[in-house]
Design an enzyme around this catalytic site. Structure first.
Site, short mmCIF file in Angstrom:
data_model
loop_
_atom_site.label_atom_id
_atom_site.label_comp_id
_atom_site.label_asym_id
_atom_site.label_seq_id
_atom_site.Cartn_x
_atom_site.Cartn_y
_atom_site.Cartn_z
N ARG A 1 11.54 -6.05 4.33
CA ARG A 1 11.38 -4.59 4.37
C ARG A 1 12.34 -3.96 5.37
NH1 ARG A 1 5.61 -2.04 5.31
NH2 ARG A 1 5.67 -3.34 7.17
N ARG B 1 11.30 -2.49 10.83
CA ARG B 1 10.23 -1.92 11.66
C ARG B 1 9.97 -2.89 12.80
NH1 ARG B 1 5.07 -0.03 8.14
NH2 ARG B 1 3.94 -1.34 9.60
N LYS C 1 0.83 -1.21 0.00
CA LYS C 1 0.00 0.00 0.00
C LYS C 1 0.87 1.27 0.00
CE LYS C 1 -2.03 -1.30 3.86
NZ LYS C 1 -1.38 -2.61 4.07
N ARG D 1 -0.51 -9.62 13.08
CA ARG D 1 -1.08 -8.59 12.19
C ARG D 1 -1.91 -9.25 11.09
NH1 ARG D 1 4.09 -5.63 10.37
NH2 ARG D 1 2.72 -4.38 9.07
N ARG E 1 -9.93 0.33 8.45
CA ARG E 1 -9.46 -1.01 8.77
C ARG E 1 -10.49 -1.82 9.53
NH1 ARG E 1 -3.58 0.04 8.75
NH2 ARG E 1 -2.58 -1.93 9.15
P1 AP5 Z 1 4.85 -1.70 1.75
O1 AP5 Z 1 4.47 -0.76 0.65
O2 AP5 Z 1 5.70 -1.19 2.85
O3 AP5 Z 1 3.55 -2.45 2.32
P2 AP5 Z 1 2.27 -1.89 3.08
O4 AP5 Z 1 1.07 -2.55 2.50
O5 AP5 Z 1 2.29 -0.40 3.13
O6 AP5 Z 1 2.58 -2.55 4.48
P3 AP5 Z 1 2.44 -2.03 5.97
O7 AP5 Z 1 3.08 -3.11 6.81
O8 AP5 Z 1 2.97 -0.65 6.14
O9 AP5 Z 1 0.92 -2.09 6.17
P4 AP5 Z 1 0.18 -2.22 7.46
O10 AP5 Z 1 -1.19 -2.01 6.98
O11 AP5 Z 1 0.39 -3.44 8.26
O12 AP5 Z 1 0.89 -1.12 8.39
P5 AP5 Z 1 0.50 0.36 8.76
O13 AP5 Z 1 1.72 1.15 8.75
O14 AP5 Z 1 -0.70 0.83 8.01
O15 AP5 Z 1 5.56 -2.95 1.02
C1 AP5 Z 1 6.12 -4.02 1.79
C2 AP5 Z 1 7.51 -4.36 1.23
O16 AP5 Z 1 7.36 -4.95 -0.07
C3 AP5 Z 1 8.44 -3.15 1.05
O17 AP5 Z 1 9.74 -3.53 1.45
C4 AP5 Z 1 8.39 -2.86 -0.47
O18 AP5 Z 1 9.59 -2.31 -0.91
C5 AP5 Z 1 8.14 -4.25 -1.05
N1 AP5 Z 1 7.34 -4.27 -2.28
C6 AP5 Z 1 6.03 -3.89 -2.40
N2 AP5 Z 1 5.60 -4.10 -3.66
C7 AP5 Z 1 6.66 -4.63 -4.35
C8 AP5 Z 1 6.85 -5.08 -5.72
N3 AP5 Z 1 5.85 -5.06 -6.61
N4 AP5 Z 1 8.04 -5.55 -6.07
C9 AP5 Z 1 9.04 -5.61 -5.17
N5 AP5 Z 1 8.95 -5.23 -3.88
C10 AP5 Z 1 7.76 -4.74 -3.46
O19 AP5 Z 1 -0.01 0.14 10.28
C11 AP5 Z 1 0.87 -0.21 11.32
C12 AP5 Z 1 0.08 -0.33 12.62
O20 AP5 Z 1 -0.55 0.94 12.93
C13 AP5 Z 1 -1.08 -1.33 12.61
O21 AP5 Z 1 -0.64 -2.65 12.89
C14 AP5 Z 1 -1.99 -0.76 13.70
O22 AP5 Z 1 -1.50 -1.05 14.98
C15 AP5 Z 1 -1.86 0.74 13.49
N6 AP5 Z 1 -2.86 1.30 12.56
C16 AP5 Z 1 -2.62 1.90 11.36
N7 AP5 Z 1 -3.76 2.27 10.76
C17 AP5 Z 1 -4.76 1.91 11.62
C18 AP5 Z 1 -6.20 2.01 11.55
N8 AP5 Z 1 -6.83 2.54 10.49
N9 AP5 Z 1 -6.90 1.51 12.59
C19 AP5 Z 1 -6.30 0.98 13.68
N10 AP5 Z 1 -4.96 0.84 13.79
C20 AP5 Z 1 -4.19 1.29 12.77
#
Ligand code: AP5
Length: 218
Positions: A127, A160, A13, A171, A88
Site C-alpha cells: 500500500r 503509511r 475497508k 496491529r 473496534r
Molecule cells: P485498504 O482499503 O487500504 O485497507 P483497510 O482495510 O482500509 O486498511 P487500513 O490499514 O486502513 O485499516 P486499519 O483498520 O488498520 O487502519 P485505520 O486507518 O482504520 O486496502 C489495503 C491495500 O490493499 C490497498 O493498497 C488497496 O489498494 C489494496 N487492495 C484492497 N483490496 C484489493 C483487491 N481486491 N485487489 C487488489 N488490491 C486490493 O486505523 C489506523 C489507526 O488509527 C489504528 O491502528 C488505530 O491506532 C487508530 N484507530 C482508527 N480507528 C480506531 C477506533 N475505532 N478505535 C481506536 N483506534 C482507532
C-alpha cells in the site's frame, strides 16, 4: 442504509468504502482518516492519538466514540453511512448501539471482509498513500499511472508509517484481541455477513453488492 465494514488492517475497508459511497450516495466515516487528519492538523486530539497510532495500538475508546457521536449527526449522514474502522472494541459497539437508539435509527448490516493473513500482509506492504489528497494505491495491484506519483494531485506517494512491518504485526495482534470479538457480538444480533474479499477488485465488489442487496430485500 447504515453499515459497518469489519475486517483486519489492510483487508480493504477503505478501498471498498469508496465504491459504496459512489453507488449508494452515503458517506464513508473512517475513524482512521479522521484521526490522521487530526494528526496532520496538529490539534490536541491528533497529538493524543499519534502516540497510539504509531505503535499500532488503539486510540482510547472515549476519544473515538466522541468523534463518531458528532459525525453521525451531520446532515450528510441522515440517509445512512458506511462505518470504516469503527467500532473496534465491544465498548465502542455498545456505545454505537446506544447512540443509534437515541436517534431512533438501526444498523442494516455488518459486512465482515474475509481475507487470509498472507494476503493482508501483501496488501499492507504494497500500500502507498498520497500525503496530499489521501488516495490509496498499491504497488502490486493498484498502481498509479505514473510510477510513484498520485494520479489526482501529482504528489509523491508514500508508505503509511504504521504499514512498516514492525507495526503491522502489532496491529494484527491488537485486531485479534480487541476487534475480533465483534464478530460474535454481531453474529448474535444476526447482523453479520461474511464476504470473501480475495481476488480481483471487480469480483470482490460484485460479491459485496450481492450481500448488500440481499439484506436490503429482507
Ligand atoms: P485498504 O482499503 O487500504 O485497507 P483497510 O482495510 O482500509 O486498511 P487500513 O490499514 O486502513 O485499516 P486499519 O483498520 O488498520 O487502519 P485505520 O486507518 O482504520 O486496502 C489495503 C491495500 O490493499 C490497498 O493498497 C488497496 O489498494 C489494496 N487492495 C484492497 N483490496 C484489493 C483487491 N481486491 N485487489 C487488489 N488490491 C486490493 O486505523 C489506523 C489507526 O488509527 C489504528 O491502528 C488505530 O491506532 C487508530 N484507530 C482508527 N480507528 C480506531 C477506533 N475505532 N478505535 C481506536 N483506534 C482507532
Amino acid at each position: 442504509m447504515r453499515i459497518i465494514l469489519l475486517g483486519e488492517p489492510g483487508a480493504g475497508k477503505g478501498t471498498y468504502s469508496i465504491e459504496l459511497v459512489k453507488r449508494y450516495g452515503i458517506p464513508q466515516i473512517s475513524t482512521g482518516d479522521m484521526l490522521r487528519a487530526a494528526v496532520k492538523a496538529g490539534i490536541p486530539l491528533g497529538k493524543q492519538a499519534q502516540e497510539y497510532m504509531k505503535k499500532g495500538e488503539l486510540v482510547p475508546d472515549s476519544l473515538v466514540i466522541e468523534l463518531i457521536r458528532e459525525r453521525i449527526k451531520q446532515d450528510d449522514a441522515s440517509k445512512g453511512f458506511i462505518l470504516d474502522g469503527f467500532p473496534r472494541t465491544v465498548t465502542q459497539a455498545e456505545s454505537l448501539e446506544k447512540m443509534l437508539q437515541g436517534l431512533k435509527l438501526s444498523l442494516g448490516m455488518v459486512l465482515k471482509i474475509e481475507v487470509s493473513k498472507a494476503l493482508l500482509l501483501k496488501r499492507l506492504s504494497g500500500r502507498r498513500v498520497c500525503p496530499g489528497c489521501g488516495t490509496t494505491y498499491n504497488i502490486d495491484t493498484m498502481r498509479p499511472q505514473k510510477e510513484g506519483i498520485c494520479d489526482k494531485c501529482g504528489r509523491e506517494i508514500v508508505q503509511r508509517p504504521d504499514d512498516r512491518p514492525e507495526t503491522v504485526e502489532n496491529r494484527l495482534v491488537v485486531y485479534q484481541k480487541d476487534t475480533a470479538p465483534l464478530i460474535e457480538f454481531y453474529e448474535k444480533k444476526k447482523l453479520l455477513r461474511r464476504v470473501n474479499c480475495e481476488g480481483e477488485f471487480e469480483d470482490v465488489m460484485g460479491r459485496i453488492y450481492a450481500a448488500m442487496e440481499e439484506v436490503a430485500k429482507v
